[in-house]
Design a protein around this motif. Sequence first.
Motif, short mmCIF file in Angstrom:
data_model
loop_
_atom_site.label_atom_id
_atom_site.label_comp_id
_atom_site.label_asym_id
_atom_site.label_seq_id
_atom_site.Cartn_x
_atom_site.Cartn_y
_atom_site.Cartn_z
N LYS A 70 15.48 63.18 69.38
CA LYS A 70 16.61 62.28 69.62
C LYS A 70 16.16 60.72 69.50
CE LYS A 70 20.98 61.07 71.68
NZ LYS A 70 22.13 61.55 72.76
N ALA A 71 16.56 59.90 68.71
CA ALA A 71 16.07 58.34 68.64
C ALA A 71 16.52 57.99 70.08
CB ALA A 71 16.41 57.83 67.34
N ALA A 72 15.99 56.79 70.33
CA ALA A 72 16.35 55.99 71.46
C ALA A 72 18.10 55.63 71.62
CB ALA A 72 15.59 54.74 71.43
N TYR A 73 18.02 55.84 72.93
CA TYR A 73 19.57 55.65 73.47
C TYR A 73 19.22 54.89 74.70
CZ TYR A 73 19.08 60.48 75.58
OH TYR A 73 18.75 61.34 76.10
N PRO A 74 20.54 54.67 75.47
CA PRO A 74 20.17 53.85 76.73
C PRO A 74 19.89 54.98 77.73
CG PRO A 74 22.07 52.95 75.71
CD PRO A 74 21.66 53.88 74.73
N ASP A 75 18.98 54.48 78.68
CA ASP A 75 18.46 55.13 79.86
C ASP A 75 19.68 55.17 80.91
OD1 ASP A 75 17.57 56.38 82.13
OD2 ASP A 75 15.34 55.73 81.77
N HIS A 76 20.50 56.17 80.92
CA HIS A 76 21.38 56.09 81.82
C HIS A 76 21.15 56.00 83.36
CE1 HIS A 76 21.02 60.18 80.47
NE2 HIS A 76 21.35 60.54 81.92
N PHE A 77 19.96 56.59 83.59
CA PHE A 77 19.40 56.55 85.14
C PHE A 77 19.31 55.06 85.81
CE2 PHE A 77 18.01 60.38 83.41
CZ PHE A 77 18.36 61.49 84.25
N ALA A 78 19.15 53.95 84.56
CA ALA A 78 19.05 52.59 85.25
C ALA A 78 20.52 52.28 85.65
CB ALA A 78 18.62 51.71 83.86
N PHE A 79 21.42 52.81 85.33
CA PHE A 79 22.81 52.50 85.96
C PHE A 79 23.11 53.18 87.01
CE2 PHE A 79 23.17 52.70 81.03
CZ PHE A 79 22.74 51.49 80.88
N ARG A 80 22.29 54.13 87.68
CA ARG A 80 22.95 54.94 88.69
C ARG A 80 22.13 54.68 89.89
NH1 ARG A 80 22.12 60.96 85.92
NH2 ARG A 80 23.87 60.71 84.53
N LYS A 81 22.76 53.98 91.11
CA LYS A 81 22.40 53.33 92.08
C LYS A 81 21.30 54.39 92.89
CE LYS A 81 25.56 49.80 92.72
NZ LYS A 81 26.65 49.13 93.66
N LYS A 82 21.64 55.59 92.96
CA LYS A 82 20.84 56.75 93.58
C LYS A 82 19.73 57.07 92.97
CE LYS A 82 24.53 57.80 96.74
NZ LYS A 82 25.23 58.99 97.38
N SER A 83 19.50 56.75 91.63
CA SER A 83 18.29 57.17 90.98
C SER A 83 17.24 56.29 91.08
CB SER A 83 18.55 57.14 89.17
OG SER A 83 17.38 57.04 88.56
N GLN A 84 16.09 56.77 91.34
CA GLN A 84 14.78 56.27 91.46
C GLN A 84 14.51 55.15 90.17
OE1 GLN A 84 11.07 58.70 91.17
NE2 GLN A 84 12.15 59.95 89.67
N TRP A 97 17.09 49.22 79.50
CA TRP A 97 16.04 50.34 79.21
C TRP A 97 16.43 51.61 78.29
CZ3 TRP A 97 11.75 48.47 80.64
CH2 TRP A 97 11.73 47.30 81.75
N PHE A 98 15.62 52.28 77.48
CA PHE A 98 16.16 53.14 76.82
C PHE A 98 15.07 54.45 76.99
CE2 PHE A 98 17.89 49.44 75.19
CZ PHE A 98 18.82 49.75 74.22
N MET A 99 15.68 55.58 76.30
CA MET A 99 14.94 56.79 76.21
C MET A 99 15.06 57.62 75.18
SD MET A 99 17.15 58.69 79.23
CE MET A 99 18.65 59.13 78.92
N VAL A 100 14.16 58.52 74.84
CA VAL A 100 14.31 59.22 73.58
C VAL A 100 14.39 60.66 74.08
CG1 VAL A 100 13.11 58.07 72.10
CG2 VAL A 100 11.85 59.81 73.36
#
Length: 155
Positions: A70-84, A97-100
């Motif tokens: 899957k081509a790049a899409y926003p890295d939703h972990f960047a929006f989660r306060k409890k995510s590293q 930030w993006f991820m594939v």
Amino acid sequence: MAKRYWLMKSEEKVYAIRDLEKDGTTCWEGVRNYEARNLMRDEMRVGDGVLVYHSNANPPGVAGLATVAKAAYPDHFAFRKKSQYFDPKSDPENPRWFMVDVTFVEAFPEVVTLNSIKANPELQEMALVKRARLSVQPVTKAEFQIIRRMGRRKK
């Protein structure tokens, strides 16, 4: 557009090739380097080949192959306060930030070590040899094929 090739690093203890084999497909989250992000966001395409590299391993090296699913899409972990991987400056309306997604292709019987890559005269211009720190790197088709052969030869 022609198929491209990449090397993507993961710490073996965090997410290894065997984890990808078990999962089948996963998102490649947590990239927090602008150059690596730009490569994923702007240049990676579905079907591109990936060398899965174990960093901070003993020994470090290429453990197997994957493909971009899957081509790049926003890295939703960047929006989660409890995510590293949380980044308070990243905004869903203007993501930083993006991820594939990548899909497992093959695990090598033994890791193609960084030392064996550096020792191969055909790989001296490889980004991994010249700029080892970048977590997502372009790889030429020839470099990809050489390392694939090296990995399969270990059988």
